[in-house]
Design a protein around this motif. Structure first.
Motif, mmCIF file in Angstrom:
data_model
loop_
_atom_site.group_PDB
_atom_site.id
_atom_site.type_symbol
_atom_site.label_atom_id
_atom_site.label_comp_id
_atom_site.label_asym_id
_atom_site.label_seq_id
_atom_site.Cartn_x
_atom_site.Cartn_y
_atom_site.Cartn_z
ATOM 1 N N LYS A 1 0.840 -1.199 0.000
ATOM 2 C CA LYS A 1 0.000 0.000 0.000
ATOM 3 C C LYS A 1 0.877 1.251 0.000
ATOM 4 O O LYS A 1 1.837 1.339 0.746
ATOM 5 C CB LYS A 1 -0.904 0.021 1.218
ATOM 6 N N GLN A 2 0.507 2.213 -0.834
ATOM 7 C CA GLN A 2 1.280 3.450 -0.924
ATOM 8 C C GLN A 2 1.305 4.193 0.404
ATOM 9 O O GLN A 2 2.323 4.763 0.781
ATOM 10 C CB GLN A 2 0.710 4.354 -2.027
ATOM 11 N N LYS B 1 4.041 2.776 2.463
ATOM 12 C CA LYS B 1 5.339 3.213 1.949
ATOM 13 C C LYS B 1 5.627 4.643 2.377
ATOM 14 O O LYS B 1 6.753 4.972 2.746
ATOM 15 C CB LYS B 1 5.373 3.087 0.426
ATOM 16 N N ASP B 2 4.600 5.493 2.322
ATOM 17 C CA ASP B 2 4.763 6.883 2.739
ATOM 18 C C ASP B 2 5.120 6.969 4.222
ATOM 19 O O ASP B 2 5.955 7.774 4.616
ATOM 20 C CB ASP B 2 3.492 7.684 2.467
ATOM 21 N N THR C 1 9.892 9.095 -5.254
ATOM 22 C CA THR C 1 8.486 9.470 -5.288
ATOM 23 C C THR C 1 7.832 8.798 -6.483
ATOM 24 O O THR C 1 8.481 8.600 -7.519
ATOM 25 C CB THR C 1 8.322 11.001 -5.382
ATOM 26 N N LYS C 2 6.596 8.446 -6.342
ATOM 27 C CA LYS C 2 5.902 7.738 -7.400
ATOM 28 C C LYS C 2 5.574 8.649 -8.569
ATOM 29 O O LYS C 2 5.528 8.222 -9.719
ATOM 30 C CB LYS C 2 4.632 7.117 -6.838
#
Length: 50
Positions: free
Chosen positions: A23-24, A27-28, A43-44
């Protein structure tokens, strides 16, 4: 990990932790830890390393 008492664990974690997260938002949340351990975070949106 703070004292790097297990040889290589700190570096391995810094380089691979984000790959294990799906999940983003996770990750954040872990990005600061990865940076503190000496890893890089991309960064995505623009693939820019910090």
């Amino acid at each position: 990990m703070e004292n790097d008492s297990v040889e290589g664990l700190k570096k391995y974690t810094a380089n691979n932790l984000l790959d294990f997260l799906t999940k983003q938002i996770d990750k954040d949340l872990m990005a600061a830890l990865v940076k503190e351990l000496g890893g890089t975070v991309e960064t995505k949106t623009n693939s820019e390393s910090f």
